[in-house]
Each structure stands twice: as structure tokens, then as C-alpha cells.
Design an enzyme around this catalytic site. Structure first.
Site, PDB file in Angstrom:
ATOM      1  N   THR A   6     -39.963 -23.947  58.797  1.00  0.00           N
ATOM      2  CA  THR A   6     -41.256 -23.633  58.696  1.00  0.00           C
ATOM      3  C   THR A   6     -41.267 -21.987  59.382  1.00  0.00           C
ATOM      4  O   THR A   6     -40.272 -21.965  60.481  1.00  0.00           O
ATOM      5  CB  THR A   6     -42.256 -24.131  59.325  1.00  0.00           C
ATOM      6  N   TYR A  37     -45.764 -28.514  66.492  1.00  0.00           N
ATOM      7  CA  TYR A  37     -45.316 -28.815  65.172  1.00  0.00           C
ATOM      8  C   TYR A  37     -44.154 -27.668  64.963  1.00  0.00           C
ATOM      9  O   TYR A  37     -42.964 -28.178  64.509  1.00  0.00           O
ATOM     10  CB  TYR A  37     -46.292 -28.176  64.143  1.00  0.00           C
TER      11      TYR A  37
HETATM   12  N1  LIG Z   1     -46.918 -27.181  52.868  1.00  0.00           N
HETATM   13  C1  LIG Z   1     -46.525 -25.934  53.553  1.00  0.00           C
HETATM   14  O1  LIG Z   1     -47.283 -24.954  53.591  1.00  0.00           O
HETATM   15  C2  LIG Z   1     -45.415 -26.088  54.322  1.00  0.00           C
HETATM   16  C3  LIG Z   1     -44.872 -24.918  55.027  1.00  0.00           C
HETATM   17  C4  LIG Z   1     -43.709 -24.931  55.857  1.00  0.00           C
HETATM   18  C5  LIG Z   1     -42.901 -26.185  56.001  1.00  0.00           C
HETATM   19  N2  LIG Z   1     -43.626 -27.243  55.378  1.00  0.00           N
HETATM   20  C6  LIG Z   1     -42.708 -28.456  55.441  1.00  0.00           C
HETATM   21  O2  LIG Z   1     -42.423 -29.073  54.233  1.00  0.00           O
HETATM   22  C7  LIG Z   1     -42.315 -30.588  54.298  1.00  0.00           C
HETATM   23  C8  LIG Z   1     -43.249 -31.000  53.257  1.00  0.00           C
HETATM   24  O3  LIG Z   1     -44.552 -30.527  53.395  1.00  0.00           O
HETATM   25  P1  LIG Z   1     -45.912 -30.911  52.468  1.00  0.00           P
HETATM   26  O4  LIG Z   1     -46.954 -29.877  52.710  1.00  0.00           O
HETATM   27  O5  LIG Z   1     -45.368 -31.355  51.105  1.00  0.00           O
HETATM   28  O6  LIG Z   1     -46.619 -32.506  53.352  1.00  0.00           O
HETATM   29  P2  LIG Z   1     -46.953 -33.677  52.761  1.00  0.00           P
HETATM   30  O7  LIG Z   1     -47.693 -34.634  53.779  1.00  0.00           O
HETATM   31  O8  LIG Z   1     -47.595 -33.559  51.510  1.00  0.00           O
HETATM   32  O9  LIG Z   1     -45.494 -34.539  52.404  1.00  0.00           O
HETATM   33  C9  LIG Z   1     -44.793 -35.181  53.420  1.00  0.00           C
HETATM   34  C10 LIG Z   1     -44.261 -36.642  52.799  1.00  0.00           C
HETATM   35  O10 LIG Z   1     -43.257 -37.171  53.681  1.00  0.00           O
HETATM   36  C11 LIG Z   1     -43.568 -38.490  53.921  1.00  0.00           C
HETATM   37  N3  LIG Z   1     -43.326 -38.851  55.256  1.00  0.00           N
HETATM   38  C12 LIG Z   1     -44.025 -38.404  56.196  1.00  0.00           C
HETATM   39  N4  LIG Z   1     -43.367 -39.116  57.337  1.00  0.00           N
HETATM   40  C13 LIG Z   1     -42.598 -39.939  56.825  1.00  0.00           C
HETATM   41  C14 LIG Z   1     -41.627 -40.864  57.430  1.00  0.00           C
HETATM   42  N5  LIG Z   1     -41.432 -41.050  58.682  1.00  0.00           N
HETATM   43  N6  LIG Z   1     -40.627 -41.617  56.676  1.00  0.00           N
HETATM   44  C15 LIG Z   1     -40.729 -41.512  55.219  1.00  0.00           C
HETATM   45  N7  LIG Z   1     -41.765 -40.598  54.829  1.00  0.00           N
HETATM   46  C16 LIG Z   1     -42.510 -40.001  55.498  1.00  0.00           C
HETATM   47  C17 LIG Z   1     -45.156 -38.374  53.266  1.00  0.00           C
HETATM   48  O11 LIG Z   1     -45.790 -39.649  52.975  1.00  0.00           O
HETATM   49  C18 LIG Z   1     -45.443 -37.398  52.385  1.00  0.00           C
HETATM   50  O12 LIG Z   1     -44.981 -38.016  51.130  1.00  0.00           O
HETATM   51  C19 LIG Z   1     -42.744 -30.700  55.589  1.00  0.00           C
HETATM   52  O13 LIG Z   1     -41.388 -31.151  56.459  1.00  0.00           O
HETATM   53  C20 LIG Z   1     -43.523 -29.683  56.106  1.00  0.00           C
HETATM   54  O14 LIG Z   1     -43.255 -29.215  57.696  1.00  0.00           O
HETATM   55  C21 LIG Z   1     -44.623 -27.324  54.647  1.00  0.00           C
END
Ligand SMILES: NC(=O)c1ccc[n+]([C@@H]2O[C@H](COP(=O)([O-])OP(=O)(O)OC[C@H]3O[C@@H](n4cnc5c(N)ncnc54)[C@H](O)[C@@H]3O)[C@@H](O)[C@H]2O)c1
Length: 326
Positions: free
Chosen positions: A114, A138
Site C-alpha cells: 500500500t 496498518y
Molecule cells: N482497497 C484498497 O484501496 C487497498 C489499497 C492498498 C492496499 N490494499 C490491500 O489489498 C488487500 C485487499 O484489500 P481489499 O480492499 O480487497 O480488502 P477486503 O477486506 O475486501 O479483502 C480482504 C480479504 O481477505 C480475507 N482475509 C482477511 N484476513 C484473512 C485471514 N487471516 N485468512 C484468510 N482470509 C483472510 C477477507 O475475508 C477478505 O476476503 C489488502 O491486503 C489491503 O491491505 C487495499
């Protein structure tokens, strides 16, 4: 290739699964469904488990060539009030996943990092060489994991690409999936839901910042563009690419006020809003220098901010028709 996608039922993971599958890769998903949605994994092998479950992971990794790791806790504000949750999930559990990977033959790894690893940037646009100085737990957990990957690359030959996303936004162009976080904290769904009257008026944090219109500037990148970048990162590693970290953004900053105007244009409705004080530690402007991802991966974002808003709007209408239940 055979790939294991952790967090493949979440927002970015599920869109990436579609891109992987379209590119001909064989996908299995590991997701504990803590924030993900089972229907997003339909049509794929779903292993409903936590990434810390080594026995399950050992079986799931059998015959797998590469791991794409999305599973994490991903709310900046929550990480400030509950850092233990973030250190537990994003570091402790993620390191257990890495142990399972090292015990398997898979040696290719793509990680969802991120722009929060940079904290408050000193210069814009932000390049990968900018100081990494996260201002919340985070971002700190994501940076720690990047360091773990760098060390495991040297020591164990686990080659990885850490993709530092800026603000993921938009929805699948075919309307089949999009953003559905509970609670929702992201600007675009909140603005569109406010326009629809299904969420409270939008709160705009800061209207007197050092930006052209006084509101925060961010770099919104379409979730399908992120998905394609993961496919390219995987192929880069498969062709012998070295461990690296790459920014994923458009390089264009868009202000909150501009998003509100675009949301009004696309929805044909007013977005009710009020102003509040800026959030502590929230930089006035963040946008990426993505030249490195473009040259290393040959990646170019295909969706502009209008396409982001219009795909997100289609998805909000669909969610409303389904009463926000998938
Ligand atoms: N959405 C954004 O703008 C953004 C920006 C930068 C980075 N990210 C990173 O991208 C990734 C996905 O983000 P997102 O927005 O899709 O989030 P999200 O919450 O929609 O997806 C996360 C997924 O991981 C699963 N999960 C979480 N912990 C788990 C565990 N211990 N074991 C198994 N499954 C687990 C959840 O059930 C979910 O399906 C994350 O790592 C987040 O930090 C997202």
C-alpha cells in the site's frame, strides 16, 4: 500457472481472480470470509480457512507455483485503535503463511502492499525510492511484511513483487462485482450511497488544505487495472524477475471535491455533504509515480476517473436492487 490467492473473496482479490482466470491461470482461493463474500469466489476452488492454518495451507499449496497474498485487515482507522488485530493478522498470520510457502515448492509471491508505507510524502509524485515512514499501524504492518519478503528472497530464494496500491476504486465493468466493505470507509462508494440516500451525507475531512480546491487529493486506480498488474507481476516473476516493490496508481491526483462533482454527474443526483476537520496524519495530497511498474511490467492503467465512477455507480445500483445482500 497454478496459483493460490489468499483473500480472493475480497474486493481487490476477487477482481484479480477474474483477471488471472482470463489469462489462463488455474486459481484456488484461501479465504476465511472475515470481510470477504462467498459469491465472489463462486466458480473457483474455495478453501475456507485462515492463512495461519498451516495444515490446511500445506495441502492447499500442493502443486501450486505461485501465491498472491491479499488477505489482510485493511482499515487505517481501526489499526490505530486496535493495533493488535493488525499485527496479528497482517504480520503474525502472514508470516505463518510464508512458513507454509517455504515448506512448499512455490517460490513466486505477489503481495498487496500500500501507499500507506510512505506516510506523509515529502515530494510528489511518490516514487518507490521515497522514504518509507508509515504514520499508522496498518502501513507499518505492510512495510514489515515487505521487509520479510526482501529477507526471504535473499535467504530462501522466494522471489516476490510487492505492489503498493494507491486508492483502489471502481467495480467490474460487467457489473458482477464491486466494492462491499462493512463498514464502508472509501470515498467513492460513500459519495454514491449518499447520492442514493442509503448512507448519511458525506463527511469531507478538510476544506482548507494546501491543495487547489482545499480538499484532499488522492490517486484512484481501477480495481481491474490492479488485477491486470497482478497477472503481469506473476508473469514477470515466472520469467525470472527479481524481487521488487512497485507503485500502482494512475499518477493523476483527484480531489474530494472533484469526486463529488463526478459522482453528481454520473448519478444525476446531488451528493449531500458536510465538512469536518482534517484527520490527523492524513496527507493533503498523495499520488503515484508509476513509471517503474510501467517499465518493469509493461502495465498501463486503462480506466480513468469517469470509468471508475461509472462502474462504481452501476455496482451501487445493483447492490441497492439486492438490498446490499449478496
Ligand atoms: N482497497 C484498497 O484501496 C487497498 C489499497 C492498498 C492496499 N490494499 C490491500 O489489498 C488487500 C485487499 O484489500 P481489499 O480492499 O480487497 O480488502 P477486503 O477486506 O475486501 O479483502 C480482504 C480479504 O481477505 C480475507 N482475509 C482477511 N484476513 C484473512 C485471514 N487471516 N485468512 C484468510 N482470509 C483472510 C477477507 O475475508 C477478505 O476476503 C489488502 O491486503 C489491503 O491491505 C487495499
Amino acid at each position: 500457472m497454478r496459483v493460490l490467492v489468499t483473500g480472493g473473496c475480497g474486493y481487490v482479490g476477487a477482481h484479480t481472480v477474474r483477471e488471472l482466470s482470463a489469462a489462463g491461470h488455474e486459481v484456488a482461493i484461501c479465504d476465511n470470509l472475515s470481510t470477504g463474500h462467498r459469491p465472489f469466489g463462486e466458480g473457483y476452488r474455495l478453501i475456507e480457512a485462515d492463512i495461519a492454518n498451516q495444515d490446511v495451507l500445506a495441502k492447499a499449496l500442493d502443486g501450486v507455483d505461485a501465491v498472491l497474498h491479499f488477505a489482510a485487515s485493511a482499515y487505517v482507522g481501526e489499526s490505530v485503535v486496535n493495533p493488535r488485530k493488525y499485527i496479528h493478522n497482517n504480520v503474525e498470520s502472514a508470516l505463518k503463511l510464508l512458513d507454509a510457502v517455504l515448506a512448499s515448492p512455490a517460490r513466486l509471491f505477489v503481495f498487496s502492499s500500500t501507499c500507506a508505507v510512505y506516510g506523509v510524502p515529502r515530494t510528489l509524485p511518490i516514487a518507490e525510492t521515497a522514504p518509507r515512514d508509515p504514520v499508522n499501524p496498518y502501513g507499518a504492518t505492510k512495510l514489515f511484511f515487505e521487509h520479510a519478503l526482501a529477507a526471504y528472497s535473499v535467504a530462501h530464494g522466494l522471489r516476490s513483487v510487492s505492489l503498493r496500491y494507491f486508492n483502489a476504486a471502481g467495480a467490474h465493468p460487467d457489473g458482477s462485482m464491486g466494492e462491499l466493505h462493512t463498514p464502508e470507509t472509501h470515498l467513492i462508494p460513500l459519495a454514491l450511497q449518499a447520492a442514493l440516500g442509503v448512507a448519511p451525507p458525506l463527511t469531507i475531512f478538510g476544506n482548507n488544505l494546501n491543495t487547489p480546491d482545499g480538499t484532499c487529493i488522492r490517486d484512484y486506480i481501477h480495481v481491474s487495472d490492479l488485477g491486470r498488474a497482478h497477472v503481469l507481476a506473476l508473469e514477470y516473476l515466472a520469467q525470472g524477475g527479481r524481487t521488487t516493490c512497485l507503485n500502482l496508481g494512475t499518477g493523476e491526483g483527484t480531489s474530494v471535491a472533484q469526486i463529488v462533482l463526478a459522482a453528481e454527474r454520473i448519478s444525476g443526483r446531488k451528493v449531500p455533504y458536510s465538512y469536518a476537520d482534517p484527520r490527523p496524519g492524513d496527507p493533503p495530497a498523495l499520488y503515484a509515480d508509476s513509471a517503474l511498474a510501467q517499465s518493469v511490467l509493461g502495465w498501463r492503467p486503462q480506466f480513468d476517473i469517469s470509468a471508475i465512477l461509472s462502474t462504481a455507480w452501476n455496482w451501487e445500483l445493483r447492490l441497492q436492487a439486492m438490498n446490499h445482500r449478496l
